[in-house]
Write an enzyme that holds these catalytic residues in place. Structure first.
Site, PDB file in Angstrom:
ATOM      1  N   GLY A 297       0.836  -1.125  -0.119  1.00  0.00           N
ATOM      2  CA  GLY A 297       0.022   0.007   0.099  1.00  0.00           C
ATOM      3  C   GLY A 297       0.721   1.283   0.005  1.00  0.00           C
ATOM      4  O   GLY A 297       1.814   1.257  -0.634  1.00  0.00           O
ATOM      5  N   SER A 298       0.355   2.236   0.861  1.00  0.00           N
ATOM      6  CA  SER A 298       1.212   3.625   0.474  1.00  0.00           C
ATOM      7  C   SER A 298       2.472   3.512   1.164  1.00  0.00           C
ATOM      8  O   SER A 298       3.247   4.547   0.963  1.00  0.00           O
ATOM      9  CB  SER A 298       0.173   4.538   1.634  1.00  0.00           C
ATOM     10  OG  SER A 298      -0.877   4.981   0.974  1.00  0.00           O
ATOM     11  N   ALA A 299       2.993   2.615   1.861  1.00  0.00           N
ATOM     12  CA  ALA A 299       4.366   2.553   2.412  1.00  0.00           C
ATOM     13  C   ALA A 299       5.437   2.483   1.225  1.00  0.00           C
ATOM     14  O   ALA A 299       6.406   2.783   1.540  1.00  0.00           O
ATOM     15  CB  ALA A 299       4.420   1.284   3.432  1.00  0.00           C
ATOM     16  N   LYS A 301       5.071   4.466  -1.286  1.00  0.00           N
ATOM     17  CA  LYS A 301       4.935   5.791  -1.962  1.00  0.00           C
ATOM     18  C   LYS A 301       6.302   6.556  -2.099  1.00  0.00           C
ATOM     19  O   LYS A 301       6.589   7.397  -3.317  1.00  0.00           O
ATOM     20  CB  LYS A 301       3.968   6.662  -1.560  1.00  0.00           C
ATOM     21  CG  LYS A 301       2.521   6.364  -2.018  1.00  0.00           C
ATOM     22  CD  LYS A 301       1.511   6.933  -1.093  1.00  0.00           C
ATOM     23  CE  LYS A 301       0.126   6.340  -1.504  1.00  0.00           C
ATOM     24  NZ  LYS A 301      -1.064   7.047  -0.707  1.00  0.00           N
TER      25      LYS A 301
END
Length: 580
Positions: A297-299, A301
């Site tokens: 997920g956003s980790a 980015k």
């Protein structure tokens, strides 16, 4: 009586006298033969018969040696060998004394009919185990005074820390062969080499004379792991508490030393006690920090942004329009939880904008984004060389569709282990250099001489990412619960829906946080993953970040790492004093 009759009937006295002399003669002959045979045996055949007698008592027996000890980096034992005794019998001897056998079987808590059947099947053997690896006191009670029952000294592996470090250390089988973890990886280094010696036993099997050493015993080599048990205990306790509080399925956490690549703590839930392995679920023995993968997920980015910055496509002044909070890619919507409008790059991370990360990913050629991800360690083994370690999944860019390209930017379409994620964040913490991870303690001088590191991210980009990730932990970011008073912390949250064969599940999530401390002079990196939290929240900032905060704050104190945000610490102390 006339003369003729006297000649036909000899004198009976004379007859009996002759028979008496004959018997004496025969007996004397037999006695002479026995004496002669005895003299022959004692004088002529003495050496031969003595040799034959001794050979029937001489045995070559094994001299046990202990397996090497595994310790943490400061010498705390994690796996040790303790002396035990195994009970064995000679079936031919013990089957002649069934009453004694019955008592032995009772003391060993064995099934008597099954034992009798087994011994009869092996009646042609001289050595059969009844039960192995007993406490010496019990073994002596079992065998004492019983002909045909003997003891053999062995070593049993014991794990003092139990389930706290079981996934790292692993365990051995009853023959002292490594089956999991470091016990398996370093089997050749740790294993003992039993010796052999020639002895004379008496009829009860006891050694009465040592003749010669045939082969010297050699104990195994000791192994010093990179683990710091002080931090391991804290990490394990914190992870267990989080799993219980959020009623989660499982979880993992990894703590790294940025300078050396040494793994200081690696914990998983569920776990298992290697000292009690009966009826255990094999899934409990999995080192999930290395074997289990998930979409981060956003980790992910920060690495999307770093790849674009490294190629000069964006800089600290660049702006990304995320309005109206969604956009379409090949008929599929990519959404933020709200309309953030125009954001700078730090804002994309601070607000964790999927729209912003996707637009940045699409600004690069698929090949360039893929190559950067590979350089950061995604889709590659972590280098720990652990059994069943997963390399994760990063498909080749030639297989990407436009939607794949877009979702890669915010952590969907690839999978990583929590150890890989920690290693990637260590690249940022280490000024853009990759590091070689290790579960074995490294000698300081060898770290300097042998550690070959290459830059996989520009130092300027890594420094910029550190500044942006600090804002994520700030008051307007998604990771406020990762903040530690007195320290500048950099990190990123991640919350991802779990995928199945039928698509993404709507109510099952992975909560992630990865962080660096202290941000001004990075020393430690920690990554936390909680699988399927079902109570008290599911976002990475609410579920995983508090685990990071608790473990990292203790690690900074224990390792005596000085605070790097004294003004904030002083302000916090002042606020507490005013409140009091």
């Amino acid at each position: 009586m006339n003369k003729t009759q006297q000649s036909l009937n000899p004198d009976p006295i004379r007859f009996y006298a002759l028979r008496h002399y004959f018997v004496i003669f025969v007996l004397m002959g037999l006695l002479s033969a026995l004496i002669g045979r005895a003299l022959y045996i004692q004088i002529v055949d003495k050496d031969f018969l003595s040799y034959q007698g001794v050979q029937r008592q001489i045995r070559t027996i094994e001299t046990p040696a202990y397996r090497g000890t595994i310790t943490d980096r400061y010498g705390t034992p994690l796996a040790i060998s303790t002396p035990v005794d195994s009970v064995w019998v000679n079936p031919a001897e013990i089957l002649r004394n069934l009453s004694a056998l019955k008592q032995v079987v009772k003391k060993l808590k064995l099934d008597y009919p099954e034992t009798i059947s087994m011994l009869k099947q092996k009646a042609d053997k001289e050595f059969v185990y009844l039960k192995r690896q007993l406490e010496p006191e019990l073994a002596i009670q079992v065998a004492e005074g019983v002909d045909g029952v003997y003891l053999q000294r062995e070593y049993h592996r014991y794990y003092p820390a139990g389930e706290v470090v079981s996934h790292i250390v692993g365990y051995t089988d009853i023959d002292d062969r490594g089956q999991e973890g470091l016990e398996l990886v370093y089997q050749d280094w740790l294993k003992a080499q039993p010796g052999q010696r020639r002895v004379i036993r008496n009829r009860k099997g006891a050694v009465v004379e040592e003749i010669a050493q045939v082969k010297p015993a050699r104990s195994g080599n000791d192994l010093t792991s990179s683990i710091d048990m002080r931090l391991q205990y804290i990490a394990y306790r914190s992870l267990v508490r989080a799993i219980n509080y959020h009623a989660a399925k499982s979880g993992s956490a990894v703590l790294l030393d940025v300078r050396t690549g040494e793994i200081l703590a690696m914990v998983n839930q569920p776990s298992y006690n290697p000292n009690q392995r009966k009826n255990q679920n094999p899934a409990q023995r999995r080192n999930r920090a290395l074997t289990d993968v998930f979409e981060p997920g956003s980790a992910i980015k920060p690495f999307t942004l770093a790849a674009a910055i490294d190629r000069g496509l964006f800089d600290n002044e660049s702006r990304i329009d995320t309005a109206p909070g969604w956009f379409m890619v090949k008929g599929h919507p990519i959404k933020d939880i709200r309309n953030y409008g125009e954001l700078d790059l730090a804002g994309v991370l601070r607000k964790s904008s999927n729209v912003g990360a996707s637009r940045i990913a699409l600004s690069m050629r698929p090949k360039d984004l893929w190559q950067s991800f590979k350089n950061y360690g995604f889709g590659e083994p972590s280098g720990v060389s652990f059994p069943a370690e997963s390399a994760g999944y990063l498909s080749h860019y030639s297989d990407w569709q436009t939607l794949d390209h877009a979702t890669m930017g915010f952590g969907y379409g690839l999978s990583v282990s929590i150890t890989q994620l920690a290693r990637a964040y260590a690249v940022i913490a280490n000024g853009g250099q990759e590091i070689e991870l290790s579960l074995i303690k490294k000698e300081p001088q060898k770290v300097i001489e042998n550690q070959i590191m290459r830059h996989v991210m520009k130092p300027s980009t890594a420094a910029l990412m550190m500044e942006m990730l600090e804002q994520v932990v700030g008051s307007s970011g998604t990771a406020t619960r990762a903040a530690i008073p007195g320290y500048r912390i950099a990190g990123k949250t991640g919350t991802a829906k779990k995928s199945t064969d039928g698509g993404y599940q709507q109510d099952n999530y992975i909560a992630v946080f990865a962080g660096i401390a202290p941000a001004s002079n990075p020393r430690l990196v920690m990554a936390v993953m909680i699988d399927e939290p079902t109570q008290n929240g599911y976002y990475g900032g609410k579920v995983a970040a508090p685990v990071f905060q608790e473990v990292m704050s203790n690690a900074l104190r224990i390792l005596d790492i000085a605070p790097d945000d004294l003004p904030a610490l002083q302000a916090g102390i002042a606020d507490k004093e005013q409140g009091a």
